[in-house]
Design an enzyme around this catalytic site. Sequence first.
Site, PDB file in Angstrom:
ATOM      1  N   GLU A  44       0.827  -1.214   0.000  1.00  0.00           N
ATOM      2  CA  GLU A  44       0.000   0.000   0.000  1.00  0.00           C
ATOM      3  C   GLU A  44       0.858   1.259   0.000  1.00  0.00           C
ATOM      4  O   GLU A  44       1.886   1.313   0.671  1.00  0.00           O
ATOM      5  CB  GLU A  44      -0.888  -0.022   1.250  1.00  0.00           C
ATOM      6  N   HIS A  45       0.403   2.250  -0.755  1.00  0.00           N
ATOM      7  CA  HIS A  45       1.114   3.529  -0.906  1.00  0.00           C
ATOM      8  C   HIS A  45       2.499   3.309  -1.511  1.00  0.00           C
ATOM      9  O   HIS A  45       3.450   4.014  -1.175  1.00  0.00           O
ATOM     10  CB  HIS A  45       1.219   4.278   0.429  1.00  0.00           C
ATOM     11  N   ASP A  47       2.739   2.687  -5.082  1.00  0.00           N
ATOM     12  CA  ASP A  47       2.740   2.926  -6.539  1.00  0.00           C
ATOM     13  C   ASP A  47       3.517   4.181  -6.911  1.00  0.00           C
ATOM     14  O   ASP A  47       4.227   4.197  -7.902  1.00  0.00           O
ATOM     15  CB  ASP A  47       1.313   2.941  -7.118  1.00  0.00           C
ATOM     16  N   ALA A 134     -16.193   2.819  -1.958  1.00  0.00           N
ATOM     17  CA  ALA A 134     -15.749   1.998  -0.826  1.00  0.00           C
ATOM     18  C   ALA A 134     -14.264   1.666  -0.928  1.00  0.00           C
ATOM     19  O   ALA A 134     -13.748   0.843  -0.185  1.00  0.00           O
ATOM     20  CB  ALA A 134     -16.565   0.706  -0.775  1.00  0.00           C
ATOM     21  N   GLY A 135     -13.581   2.311  -1.865  1.00  0.00           N
ATOM     22  CA  GLY A 135     -12.165   2.003  -2.063  1.00  0.00           C
ATOM     23  C   GLY A 135     -11.970   0.709  -2.843  1.00  0.00           C
ATOM     24  O   GLY A 135     -10.878   0.143  -2.848  1.00  0.00           O
ATOM     25  N   LEU A 136     -13.024   0.237  -3.511  1.00  0.00           N
ATOM     26  CA  LEU A 136     -12.928  -1.025  -4.260  1.00  0.00           C
ATOM     27  C   LEU A 136     -12.903  -0.768  -5.764  1.00  0.00           C
ATOM     28  O   LEU A 136     -12.994  -1.679  -6.566  1.00  0.00           O
ATOM     29  CB  LEU A 136     -14.084  -1.956  -3.860  1.00  0.00           C
ATOM     30  N   GLU A 176      -9.312   8.739 -16.177  1.00  0.00           N
ATOM     31  CA  GLU A 176      -9.526   9.052 -14.756  1.00  0.00           C
ATOM     32  C   GLU A 176      -8.696  10.270 -14.333  1.00  0.00           C
ATOM     33  O   GLU A 176      -9.187  11.169 -13.665  1.00  0.00           O
ATOM     34  CB  GLU A 176      -9.192   7.826 -13.887  1.00  0.00           C
ATOM     35  N   ASP A 188      -5.585   0.085 -10.152  1.00  0.00           N
ATOM     36  CA  ASP A 188      -6.988  -0.288 -10.248  1.00  0.00           C
ATOM     37  C   ASP A 188      -7.319  -0.839 -11.630  1.00  0.00           C
ATOM     38  O   ASP A 188      -7.993  -1.868 -11.767  1.00  0.00           O
ATOM     39  CB  ASP A 188      -7.884   0.930  -9.989  1.00  0.00           C
ATOM     40  N   TYR A 240      -2.835  12.575   1.203  1.00  0.00           N
ATOM     41  CA  TYR A 240      -2.216  11.804   0.113  1.00  0.00           C
ATOM     42  C   TYR A 240      -1.105  12.628  -0.530  1.00  0.00           C
ATOM     43  O   TYR A 240       0.010  12.150  -0.722  1.00  0.00           O
ATOM     44  CB  TYR A 240      -3.301  11.430  -0.914  1.00  0.00           C
TER      45      TYR A 240
HETATM   46  P1  ADP Z   1     -14.231   4.084  -6.026  1.00  0.00           P
HETATM   47  O1  ADP Z   1     -13.517   3.932  -7.325  1.00  0.00           O
HETATM   48  O2  ADP Z   1     -13.372   3.745  -4.857  1.00  0.00           O
HETATM   49  O3  ADP Z   1     -15.526   3.345  -5.964  1.00  0.00           O
HETATM   50  P2  ADP Z   1     -14.251   6.800  -6.887  1.00  0.00           P
HETATM   51  O4  ADP Z   1     -14.602   8.077  -6.212  1.00  0.00           O
HETATM   52  O5  ADP Z   1     -12.900   6.662  -7.471  1.00  0.00           O
HETATM   53  O6  ADP Z   1     -14.578   5.626  -5.857  1.00  0.00           O
HETATM   54  O7  ADP Z   1     -15.261   6.553  -8.091  1.00  0.00           O
HETATM   55  C1  ADP Z   1     -16.648   6.623  -7.873  1.00  0.00           C
HETATM   56  C2  ADP Z   1     -17.291   7.399  -9.018  1.00  0.00           C
HETATM   57  O8  ADP Z   1     -17.245   6.608 -10.233  1.00  0.00           O
HETATM   58  C3  ADP Z   1     -18.755   7.672  -8.784  1.00  0.00           C
HETATM   59  O9  ADP Z   1     -18.937   8.847  -8.036  1.00  0.00           O
HETATM   60  C4  ADP Z   1     -19.253   7.829 -10.218  1.00  0.00           C
HETATM   61  O10 ADP Z   1     -18.930   9.099 -10.739  1.00  0.00           O
HETATM   62  C5  ADP Z   1     -18.406   6.811 -10.973  1.00  0.00           C
HETATM   63  N1  ADP Z   1     -19.109   5.514 -11.086  1.00  0.00           N
HETATM   64  C6  ADP Z   1     -18.678   4.321 -10.624  1.00  0.00           C
HETATM   65  N2  ADP Z   1     -19.568   3.336 -10.912  1.00  0.00           N
HETATM   66  C7  ADP Z   1     -20.581   3.913 -11.576  1.00  0.00           C
HETATM   67  C8  ADP Z   1     -21.814   3.447 -12.145  1.00  0.00           C
HETATM   68  N3  ADP Z   1     -22.164   2.159 -12.081  1.00  0.00           N
HETATM   69  N4  ADP Z   1     -22.613   4.346 -12.756  1.00  0.00           N
HETATM   70  C9  ADP Z   1     -22.271   5.655 -12.820  1.00  0.00           C
HETATM   71  N5  ADP Z   1     -21.128   6.152 -12.302  1.00  0.00           N
HETATM   72  C10 ADP Z   1     -20.295   5.312 -11.690  1.00  0.00           C
HETATM   73 MG    MG Z   2     -11.773   5.002  -7.864  1.00  0.00          MG
END
Ligand code: ADP
Ligand code: MG
Length: 396
Positions: A44-45, A47, A134-136, A176, A188, A240
Amino acid sequence: MDERLQAWTDDGGDHRATGLFRTAFEVGPDGVWAAPGRVNVIGEHLDYNAGPCLPIALPHRTYVAMRRRPDDEIRLVSAMDPAAVWRGSIDSLGPGKVTGWAAYAAGVAWSLGEQGCPTGGFDAAVASCVPVGAGLSSSAALECAVALGLSDCFALGLAAEDAGRRRLVAAAVRAENEVAGAPTGGMDQAASLRTREGHALLLDSRDQSIRQVPFDLANEGLRLLVMDTQVAHALVDGQYAARRAACERAASLLGVPSLREVTDLDDALGRLPAQLRARVRHVVSEIARVGDFVALLEQGRLRDTGGLLDASHASLRDDYEVSCPELDLAVAAASSAGALGARMTGGGFGGSAVALVEAGAVGPVTSAVAAAFAARGWTAPRCFEATAGAPGGRVR
Ligand code: ADP
Ligand code: MG
């Protein structure tokens, strides 16, 4: 187990994405593609320190039904907000030009074009069982499912081999970073597209090279319990950036291009100001733990890796200071209830923790964690079992 966190079958995901596509666009899609979220097992941390990480793909996937259009228009819809159709065109994409979730999806068409793989107009409908925020890595799952769809719909041929998938990963990362404006590394997207089922992905951020490492939990009678604390502390972005800056400063003081190059930790610590020592100790010791972890996996000793998970958590909590009370409690409660090892995973300050547990101990560990949270008056984490799932691909 939390029912809402059940992974869908591919048939279920296909059905949902295709149904949404038909409702929104009144025709059927050309196909359906899926890409998974991920959880990082250890590393972790690292990359941004040119170090390794070891994610697995989750069984939770984002499904994208897509149809190529004869013009330049793009229409996107997500089951998260099925009444709102986003509209744009292939020429209207780019950094600063797309806001909201469409940046992650349409952004990939822009970055593929920038990489010399032009696409065109398309319609897409998104349905996902990856927990969001959820960080997933629901964001990478979305980008990667769209990237796979575009590769097939526009005959780019990038999905069949790892070399092509590396280009899809690069396009997803650029979408991204540059279109959605989120500064993340490439773990990811690599986990979503370059993993192998039943394996963890050893990804070296120095050169993006990979190794598939056996990670067959079921065969060992083990489970990886993911505990989503559902908290997100506001410090994330600033902290971060501060950790990153500290690592860069330490590397420059030590005269190395990155902390990956530190070979003698004690010598390095002796040459650094006090406030940087603990940060460097985390990075260098965590790199060593990834190596030890992979060695155990390759010897078929998954069961013996628990101590490394515990040590990783202690290092992130005490030396790197990126944990938080909720993550610490989830880890401590899981360990007290018999987990073989546990640690926070992801950037920290909230998000999820993982625990390696005997198959029969999932229930008791989950209950013990819930009870520990209840005793503090906190909402219990949402828990589910992760297996090393398959990489993204075409579903239909
Ligand atoms: P994580 O990647 O940890 O779940 P992030 O903040 O990086 O959290 O990404 C979440 C964002 O990705 C959401 O706020 C949305 O903008 C986009 N996103 C992810 N899945 C979907 C989905 N199924 N439909 C629409 N937007 C999505
Ligand atoms: Mg993300």
